[in-house]
Write a protein that holds these residues in place. Structure first.
Motif, PDB file in Angstrom:
ATOM      1  N   VAL A 181     -26.101  -7.391  83.896  1.00 55.49           N
ATOM      2  CA  VAL A 181     -26.083  -8.751  83.370  1.00 55.49           C
ATOM      3  C   VAL A 181     -27.504  -9.204  83.037  1.00 55.49           C
ATOM      4  O   VAL A 181     -27.761  -9.813  81.992  1.00 55.49           O
ATOM      5  CB  VAL A 181     -25.420  -9.723  84.368  1.00 55.49           C
ATOM      6  CG1 VAL A 181     -25.504 -11.152  83.859  1.00 55.49           C
ATOM      7  CG2 VAL A 181     -23.962  -9.342  84.604  1.00 55.49           C
ATOM      8  N   LYS A 182     -28.444  -8.885  83.918  1.00 56.86           N
ATOM      9  CA  LYS A 182     -29.843  -9.249  83.669  1.00 56.86           C
ATOM     10  C   LYS A 182     -30.374  -8.595  82.396  1.00 56.86           C
ATOM     11  O   LYS A 182     -31.136  -9.214  81.647  1.00 56.86           O
ATOM     12  CB  LYS A 182     -30.716  -8.815  84.845  1.00 56.86           C
ATOM     13  CG  LYS A 182     -30.662  -9.715  86.053  1.00 56.86           C
ATOM     14  CD  LYS A 182     -31.782  -9.375  87.019  1.00 56.86           C
ATOM     15  CE  LYS A 182     -33.136  -9.586  86.380  1.00 56.86           C
ATOM     16  NZ  LYS A 182     -34.250  -9.168  87.260  1.00 56.86           N
ATOM     17  N   ALA A 183     -29.991  -7.350  82.174  1.00 61.33           N
ATOM     18  CA  ALA A 183     -30.513  -6.608  81.029  1.00 61.33           C
ATOM     19  C   ALA A 183     -29.939  -7.093  79.701  1.00 61.33           C
ATOM     20  O   ALA A 183     -30.548  -6.873  78.649  1.00 61.33           O
ATOM     21  CB  ALA A 183     -30.216  -5.120  81.199  1.00 61.33           C
ATOM     22  N   THR A 184     -28.780  -7.749  79.744  1.00 61.04           N
ATOM     23  CA  THR A 184     -28.113  -8.165  78.508  1.00 61.04           C
ATOM     24  C   THR A 184     -28.071  -9.677  78.326  1.00 61.04           C
ATOM     25  O   THR A 184     -27.412 -10.171  77.420  1.00 61.04           O
ATOM     26  CB  THR A 184     -26.678  -7.609  78.470  1.00 61.04           C
ATOM     27  OG1 THR A 184     -25.968  -8.031  79.643  1.00 61.04           O
ATOM     28  CG2 THR A 184     -26.686  -6.089  78.422  1.00 61.04           C
ATOM     29  N   SER A 185     -28.749 -10.408  79.204  1.00 59.55           N
ATOM     30  CA  SER A 185     -28.793 -11.870  79.082  1.00 59.55           C
ATOM     31  C   SER A 185     -30.089 -12.382  79.700  1.00 59.55           C
ATOM     32  O   SER A 185     -30.855 -11.616  80.285  1.00 59.55           O
ATOM     33  CB  SER A 185     -27.588 -12.517  79.780  1.00 59.55           C
ATOM     34  OG  SER A 185     -27.707 -12.423  81.185  1.00 59.55           O
ATOM     35  N   ASP A 186     -30.311 -13.671  79.571  1.00 59.66           N
ATOM     36  CA  ASP A 186     -31.507 -14.293  80.146  1.00 59.66           C
ATOM     37  C   ASP A 186     -31.198 -15.001  81.456  1.00 59.66           C
ATOM     38  O   ASP A 186     -31.856 -15.977  81.812  1.00 59.66           O
ATOM     39  CB  ASP A 186     -32.115 -15.304  79.156  1.00 59.66           C
ATOM     40  CG  ASP A 186     -32.758 -14.627  77.958  1.00 59.66           C
ATOM     41  OD1 ASP A 186     -33.317 -13.530  78.140  1.00 59.66           O
ATOM     42  OD2 ASP A 186     -32.695 -15.187  76.850  1.00 59.66           O
ATOM     43  N   VAL A 187     -30.183 -14.545  82.169  1.00 61.84           N
ATOM     44  CA  VAL A 187     -29.774 -15.215  83.399  1.00 61.84           C
ATOM     45  C   VAL A 187     -30.930 -15.292  84.397  1.00 61.84           C
ATOM     46  O   VAL A 187     -31.720 -14.350  84.539  1.00 61.84           O
ATOM     47  CB  VAL A 187     -28.556 -14.498  84.029  1.00 61.84           C
ATOM     48  CG1 VAL A 187     -28.920 -13.097  84.495  1.00 61.84           C
ATOM     49  CG2 VAL A 187     -27.977 -15.309  85.173  1.00 61.84           C
ATOM     50  N   GLY A 188     -31.048 -16.431  85.049  1.00 57.89           N
ATOM     51  CA  GLY A 188     -31.962 -16.567  86.173  1.00 57.89           C
ATOM     52  C   GLY A 188     -31.178 -16.352  87.455  1.00 57.89           C
ATOM     53  O   GLY A 188     -30.071 -16.876  87.604  1.00 57.89           O
ATOM     54  N   LEU A 189     -31.736 -15.567  88.384  1.00 62.55           N
ATOM     55  CA  LEU A 189     -31.012 -15.206  89.602  1.00 62.55           C
ATOM     56  C   LEU A 189     -31.650 -15.840  90.825  1.00 62.55           C
ATOM     57  O   LEU A 189     -32.871 -15.792  90.998  1.00 62.55           O
ATOM     58  CB  LEU A 189     -31.001 -13.692  89.800  1.00 62.55           C
ATOM     59  CG  LEU A 189     -30.114 -12.843  88.894  1.00 62.55           C
ATOM     60  CD1 LEU A 189     -30.302 -11.379  89.241  1.00 62.55           C
ATOM     61  CD2 LEU A 189     -28.652 -13.234  89.042  1.00 62.55           C
ATOM     62  N   LEU A 190     -30.799 -16.409  91.673  1.00 62.58           N
ATOM     63  CA  LEU A 190     -31.202 -16.868  92.997  1.00 62.58           C
ATOM     64  C   LEU A 190     -30.413 -16.029  93.986  1.00 62.58           C
ATOM     65  O   LEU A 190     -29.214 -16.233  94.181  1.00 62.58           O
ATOM     66  CB  LEU A 190     -30.892 -18.354  93.154  1.00 62.58           C
ATOM     67  CG  LEU A 190     -31.438 -19.073  94.395  1.00 62.58           C
ATOM     68  CD1 LEU A 190     -32.950 -18.943  94.466  1.00 62.58           C
ATOM     69  CD2 LEU A 190     -31.043 -20.542  94.369  1.00 62.58           C
ATOM     70  N   LEU A 191     -31.072 -15.056  94.580  1.00 60.72           N
ATOM     71  CA  LEU A 191     -30.418 -14.038  95.399  1.00 60.72           C
ATOM     72  C   LEU A 191     -30.686 -14.309  96.873  1.00 60.72           C
ATOM     73  O   LEU A 191     -31.812 -14.174  97.345  1.00 60.72           O
ATOM     74  CB  LEU A 191     -30.955 -12.658  94.996  1.00 60.72           C
ATOM     75  CG  LEU A 191     -30.435 -11.427  95.704  1.00 60.72           C
ATOM     76  CD1 LEU A 191     -28.933 -11.269  95.471  1.00 60.72           C
ATOM     77  CD2 LEU A 191     -31.162 -10.191  95.205  1.00 60.72           C
ATOM     78  N   ILE A 192     -29.641 -14.711  97.602  1.00 61.35           N
ATOM     79  CA  ILE A 192     -29.760 -15.057  99.018  1.00 61.35           C
ATOM     80  C   ILE A 192     -29.352 -13.851  99.853  1.00 61.35           C
ATOM     81  O   ILE A 192     -28.269 -13.292  99.670  1.00 61.35           O
ATOM     82  CB  ILE A 192     -28.875 -16.267  99.343  1.00 61.35           C
ATOM     83  CG1 ILE A 192     -29.374 -17.502  98.580  1.00 61.35           C
ATOM     84  CG2 ILE A 192     -28.855 -16.549 100.839  1.00 61.35           C
ATOM     85  CD1 ILE A 192     -28.452 -18.698  98.665  1.00 61.35           C
ATOM     86  N   THR A 193     -30.224 -13.437 100.766  1.00 63.18           N
ATOM     87  CA  THR A 193     -29.928 -12.258 101.565  1.00 63.18           C
ATOM     88  C   THR A 193     -30.698 -12.286 102.882  1.00 63.18           C
ATOM     89  O   THR A 193     -31.739 -12.929 102.996  1.00 63.18           O
ATOM     90  CB  THR A 193     -30.275 -10.966 100.793  1.00 63.18           C
ATOM     91  OG1 THR A 193     -29.918  -9.834 101.580  1.00 63.18           O
ATOM     92  CG2 THR A 193     -31.754 -10.898 100.454  1.00 63.18           C
ATOM     93  N   HIS A 194     -30.155 -11.584 103.884  1.00 69.41           N
ATOM     94  CA  HIS A 194     -30.868 -11.390 105.151  1.00 69.41           C
ATOM     95  C   HIS A 194     -31.777 -10.174 105.088  1.00 69.41           C
ATOM     96  O   HIS A 194     -32.807 -10.124 105.739  1.00 69.41           O
ATOM     97  CB  HIS A 194     -29.875 -11.143 106.294  1.00 69.41           C
ATOM     98  CG  HIS A 194     -29.182 -12.378 106.776  1.00 69.41           C
ATOM     99  ND1 HIS A 194     -29.848 -13.432 107.337  1.00 69.41           N
ATOM    100  CD2 HIS A 194     -27.866 -12.703 106.785  1.00 69.41           C
ATOM    101  CE1 HIS A 194     -28.966 -14.367 107.676  1.00 69.41           C
ATOM    102  NE2 HIS A 194     -27.760 -13.949 107.355  1.00 69.41           N
TER     103      HIS A 194
END
Length: 251
Positions: A193-206
């Motif tokens: 998805v990142k490679a084919t769009s300009d989406v900004g990601l907020l990735l929550i993880t431990h």
């Protein structure tokens, strides 16, 4: 280009003995094409941030602002936030008995775009996205999340993101409960998805294990409802080695 801007965000929830403040002044800006990792110990407010941005009614914003491309997100209903381009991949996706995955996806796409997708193109897109996520075609006729394994639920969340194409995607512990193979497949979906769009990601993880597949531009350490430290990918490596002890005040 889109920008999600969070400024001085304070959020409370109701508990048995009254109101409890969870977020204590969060400042964060996520732009198109950027990947921000939010890391921190249990109970630090990471998921509260995710659900507050999505508009969950349990979380009450007491001060601060959230804008998406200059528009007031906090004034929007949940569906308006989705149409504006916000997407939440939930940590614990809920079951929707009686609604098939195929109907759910097409209804969601229609609601967000304001018109139904062309059927031939849509079927091709769905089949292609499912194949990329190693999902059996029969999955489309199952009820949403009903009887799904943990890995199937998380793949379904990424399937939604891949088809709905949001401006800003919030992934709330998408890696939790996944084995190594499922983690790799889900991460590949996010990167696609990142490679084919300009989406900004907020990735929550431990943990840093998902960051071995999805490289963050920025890492933010969340402690006691606020951002305690910020840095690049190297900060995640330091957290892997040292943990969160240095951020925690002894009782």
């Amino acid at each position: 280009m889109s920008t999600l801007e969070i400024s001085g965000l304070h959020v409370s929830v109701e508990v048995e003995d009254g109101s409890k403040e969870i977020l204590r002044g969060v400042d964060l800006t996520v732009r198109s094409g950027e990947t921000h990792a939010i890391m921190g110990p249990n109970g630090s407010g990471k998921s509260t941030l995710a659900y507050s941005l999505a508009g969950h009614p349990r979380y009450r914003v007491t001060s601060g602002s959230v804008t998406l491309d200059g528009e007031d997100v906090l004034a929007m209903s949940v569906d308006e936030r989705a149409r504006a381009g916000l997407f939440l991949a939930m940590q614990y996706p809920v079951e929707v008995p009686g609604v098939t995955v195929s109907n759910f996806l097409r209804t969601a796409k229609t609601a967000i775009d304001g018109q139904s997708p062309k059927l031939r193109t849509w079927v091709k897109d769905v089949k292609g996205a499912m194949a990329n996520l190693r999902m059996d075609p029969e999955f489309a006729e199952r009820n949403v999340n009903e009887g799904f394994s943990g890995g199937e639920k998380k793949r379904h969340e990424i399937l939604q993101m891949e088809l709905l194409r949001p401006k800003i995607a919030i992934l709330d512990e998408t890696d939790s409960g996944l084995d190594v193979d499922a983690l790799r497949i889900v991460s590949e979906g996010v990167n696609r998805v990142k490679a084919t769009s300009d989406v900004g990601l907020l990735l929550i993880t431990h943990y840093t294990r998902i960051l071995r597949y999805i490289t963050p531009d920025f890492v933010h350490v969340f402690v006691d409802g606020r951002i305690a430290e910020e840095g690049g990918p190297e900060l995640a490596d330091r957290l892997e080695d040292e943990g969160y002890d240095r951020f925690l005040t002894p009782a």
